[in-house]
Design a protein around this motif. Sequence first.
Motif, PDB file in Angstrom:
ATOM      1  N   ASN A  22       0.697  -1.315  -0.013  1.00 45.69           N
ATOM      2  CA  ASN A  22      -0.044   0.113   0.135  1.00 45.69           C
ATOM      3  C   ASN A  22       0.865   1.220  -0.158  1.00 45.69           C
ATOM      4  OD1 ASN A  22      -2.188  -1.741   0.354  1.00 45.69           O
ATOM      5  ND2 ASN A  22      -1.880  -1.898   2.588  1.00 45.69           N
ATOM      6  N   ALA A  23       1.904   1.182  -0.695  1.00 47.04           N
ATOM      7  CA  ALA A  23       2.964   2.383  -0.706  1.00 47.04           C
ATOM      8  C   ALA A  23       2.427   3.591  -1.450  1.00 47.04           C
ATOM      9  CB  ALA A  23       4.115   1.729  -1.201  1.00 47.04           C
ATOM     10  N   VAL A  24       2.631   4.715  -0.865  1.00 46.82           N
ATOM     11  CA  VAL A  24       2.609   5.941  -1.750  1.00 46.82           C
ATOM     12  C   VAL A  24       4.077   6.732  -1.888  1.00 46.82           C
ATOM     13  CG1 VAL A  24       0.517   6.583  -0.701  1.00 46.82           C
ATOM     14  CG2 VAL A  24       2.431   7.243   0.544  1.00 46.82           C
ATOM     15  N   THR A  25       3.870   7.217  -3.125  1.00 36.54           N
ATOM     16  CA  THR A  25       5.484   7.891  -3.261  1.00 36.54           C
ATOM     17  C   THR A  25       5.467   9.419  -2.704  1.00 36.54           C
ATOM     18  OG1 THR A  25       5.517   6.790  -5.346  1.00 36.54           O
ATOM     19  CG2 THR A  25       6.610   8.611  -5.194  1.00 36.54           C
ATOM     20  N   VAL A  26       6.636   9.273  -1.804  1.00 39.44           N
ATOM     21  CA  VAL A  26       7.037  10.735  -1.419  1.00 39.44           C
ATOM     22  C   VAL A  26       8.217  11.301  -1.810  1.00 39.44           C
ATOM     23  CG1 VAL A  26       7.116  11.915   0.905  1.00 39.44           C
ATOM     24  CG2 VAL A  26       5.808   9.693   1.007  1.00 39.44           C
ATOM     25  N   GLU A  27       8.073  12.632  -2.300  1.00 33.38           N
ATOM     26  CA  GLU A  27       9.379  13.300  -2.773  1.00 33.38           C
ATOM     27  C   GLU A  27       9.789  14.122  -1.868  1.00 33.38           C
ATOM     28  OE1 GLU A  27       9.567  15.020  -7.172  1.00 33.38           O
ATOM     29  OE2 GLU A  27       9.123  16.752  -5.818  1.00 33.38           O
ATOM     30  N   VAL A  28      11.088  13.966  -1.442  1.00 34.24           N
ATOM     31  CA  VAL A  28      11.792  14.599  -0.134  1.00 34.24           C
ATOM     32  C   VAL A  28      13.204  15.124  -0.862  1.00 34.24           C
ATOM     33  CG1 VAL A  28      10.472  13.316   1.402  1.00 34.24           C
ATOM     34  CG2 VAL A  28      12.534  12.321   0.670  1.00 34.24           C
ATOM     35  N   LEU A  96       9.158   5.224  -1.251  1.00 35.40           N
ATOM     36  CA  LEU A  96       7.870   4.669  -1.312  1.00 35.40           C
ATOM     37  C   LEU A  96       7.680   4.421   0.378  1.00 35.40           C
ATOM     38  CD1 LEU A  96       8.460   1.865  -3.919  1.00 35.40           C
ATOM     39  CD2 LEU A  96       7.228   3.851  -4.111  1.00 35.40           C
ATOM     40  N   ALA A  97       6.332   4.730   0.866  1.00 32.23           N
ATOM     41  CA  ALA A  97       6.046   4.700   2.246  1.00 32.23           C
ATOM     42  C   ALA A  97       4.849   4.038   2.633  1.00 32.23           C
ATOM     43  CB  ALA A  97       6.031   6.196   2.824  1.00 32.23           C
ATOM     44  N   ASP A  98       4.746   3.270   3.494  1.00 33.99           N
ATOM     45  CA  ASP A  98       3.411   2.529   3.828  1.00 33.99           C
ATOM     46  C   ASP A  98       2.867   3.174   4.989  1.00 33.99           C
ATOM     47  OD1 ASP A  98       1.147   0.714   3.950  1.00 33.99           O
ATOM     48  OD2 ASP A  98       2.452  -0.791   4.920  1.00 33.99           O
ATOM     49  N   GLY A  99       2.664   4.465   4.770  1.00 33.49           N
ATOM     50  CA  GLY A  99       2.104   5.252   6.001  1.00 33.49           C
ATOM     51  C   GLY A  99       2.949   6.106   6.772  1.00 33.49           C
ATOM     52  N   PRO A 143       9.638   4.020  15.649  1.00 34.29           N
ATOM     53  CA  PRO A 143       8.748   3.098  14.861  1.00 34.29           C
ATOM     54  C   PRO A 143       9.629   3.125  13.379  1.00 34.29           C
ATOM     55  CG  PRO A 143       7.837   5.058  14.898  1.00 34.29           C
ATOM     56  CD  PRO A 143       8.892   5.141  15.958  1.00 34.29           C
ATOM     57  N   ALA A 144       9.237   1.651  12.995  1.00 26.51           N
ATOM     58  CA  ALA A 144       9.738   1.142  11.715  1.00 26.51           C
ATOM     59  C   ALA A 144       9.186   2.124  10.652  1.00 26.51           C
ATOM     60  CB  ALA A 144       9.528  -0.177  11.275  1.00 26.51           C
ATOM     61  N   THR A 145       7.881   2.388  10.633  1.00 25.99           N
ATOM     62  CA  THR A 145       7.071   3.309   9.674  1.00 25.99           C
ATOM     63  C   THR A 145       7.907   4.713   9.566  1.00 25.99           C
ATOM     64  OG1 THR A 145       5.065   2.270  10.266  1.00 25.99           O
ATOM     65  CG2 THR A 145       4.946   4.022   8.994  1.00 25.99           C
ATOM     66  N   MET A 146       7.848   5.227   8.472  1.00 24.45           N
ATOM     67  CA  MET A 146       8.471   6.463   8.116  1.00 24.45           C
ATOM     68  C   MET A 146       7.841   7.379   9.049  1.00 24.45           C
ATOM     69  SD  MET A 146       8.524   8.302   4.323  1.00 24.45           S
ATOM     70  CE  MET A 146       9.865   9.691   3.824  1.00 24.45           C
ATOM     71  N   LYS A 208      14.025   6.192  -5.830  1.00 25.37           N
ATOM     72  CA  LYS A 208      14.746   6.811  -6.608  1.00 25.37           C
ATOM     73  C   LYS A 208      15.502   8.123  -6.406  1.00 25.37           C
ATOM     74  CE  LYS A 208      13.917   9.250 -11.234  1.00 25.37           C
ATOM     75  NZ  LYS A 208      12.749   9.567 -12.316  1.00 25.37           N
ATOM     76  N   THR A 209      16.731   8.421  -6.871  1.00 31.13           N
ATOM     77  CA  THR A 209      17.305   9.570  -6.531  1.00 31.13           C
ATOM     78  C   THR A 209      17.373  10.449  -7.689  1.00 31.13           C
ATOM     79  OG1 THR A 209      19.077   8.276  -5.006  1.00 31.13           O
ATOM     80  CG2 THR A 209      19.849  10.614  -5.885  1.00 31.13           C
ATOM     81  N   VAL A 210      16.764  11.483  -7.309  1.00 29.90           N
ATOM     82  CA  VAL A 210      16.382  12.212  -8.664  1.00 29.90           C
ATOM     83  C   VAL A 210      17.568  13.227  -9.032  1.00 29.90           C
ATOM     84  CG1 VAL A 210      14.668  13.952  -9.536  1.00 29.90           C
ATOM     85  CG2 VAL A 210      13.805  12.472  -7.853  1.00 29.90           C
ATOM     86  N   LYS A 211      18.022  13.801  -8.132  1.00 26.99           N
ATOM     87  CA  LYS A 211      19.249  14.798  -8.489  1.00 26.99           C
ATOM     88  C   LYS A 211      19.905  15.321  -7.098  1.00 26.99           C
ATOM     89  CE  LYS A 211      19.750  19.518 -10.309  1.00 26.99           C
ATOM     90  NZ  LYS A 211      19.172  20.851 -10.767  1.00 26.99           N
TER      91      LYS A 211
END
Length: 299
Positions: A22-28, A96-99, A143-146, A208-211
């Motif tokens: 159930n991952a969502v993509t987070v840009e950081v 990619l983060a699951d919550g 916690p293990a979650t992001m 992914k490493t963008v830049k």
Amino acid sequence: MSLAIVAMCLSAAARDGPVPPNAVTVEVYHVNQANYTGITNMNTADAAGDAFFDMRSLSTFYACHLNSSGRPAYPGQCTNPEEVSDNLVITKVEVLADGFAEYGECNVCENGFVPMTHPPQKCEDGTYHCRCSGSFGRDAPCPATMGRVAVAELIGGFSKYMNMNTTGPSMHWMVNLATRVQGLWYSTVTAGDCDSPDRTSCSWKLSKTVKEINATCHANLVRKKIETLGSKCFNDCPAGTTDPHTSCYIHCYYNTLLGPDSATVVNGTGGLAGGEIVQIWTDAFDTCPGTKALNRGTL
């Protein structure tokens, strides 16, 4: 779908390893020394959150070297390698983060101990470690979650228990900048790293490493833009814009960003809107060239 395509997909999945359900993509983004890679046991931020972290650096210099009437805002402020090192880079990545869960404060080990731990936790200098529990007086495993926290909530909390009159301008600038730009900070610990053999769960994955850019290039572009916007103030400084580490320059820097009373009043008026401040920061990131490390695929 042909058997060949299925095989290719399975091969790619095996090569890339497990991913969070159930991952969502987070840009950081992340600011740290160029000799580090990845984000394990580190803090990252969205654009607004990293704009705050990066653009507060002059307030840190002021607190540590120019503020005769005040004091640093927190332990380790004056020695944090992610702020004072001369080989800093800024990296943009996708995770990619699951919550999301409790935010952990992640820092580089200094002098054999994890910064801000109580009681002090021993560590190997140069390694990253995270602490949780949201207090300088208590520590617990993260916690293990992001982890995730609103910057304004975290930094603004300082003003609730500190006598702002004793901290001098630096604390006002830091709180005002956090409140103005808002933003989010994140933490990613080993326990949740899908690519770590020491994980306890697969909760997040660097996808992914963008830049990656040189932080000096970025700082120069940010300062040039602010100097243009606040030219009248900067021109009145004895050293003009030649030295960003003078009291006059730093006052002009934050007066331009946050308004003329930002050194003495919390949530004052004037200066730029939060979105305008963040845009200065992201424009500089987009303009600076990527480093050779990313081009070589070593990140």
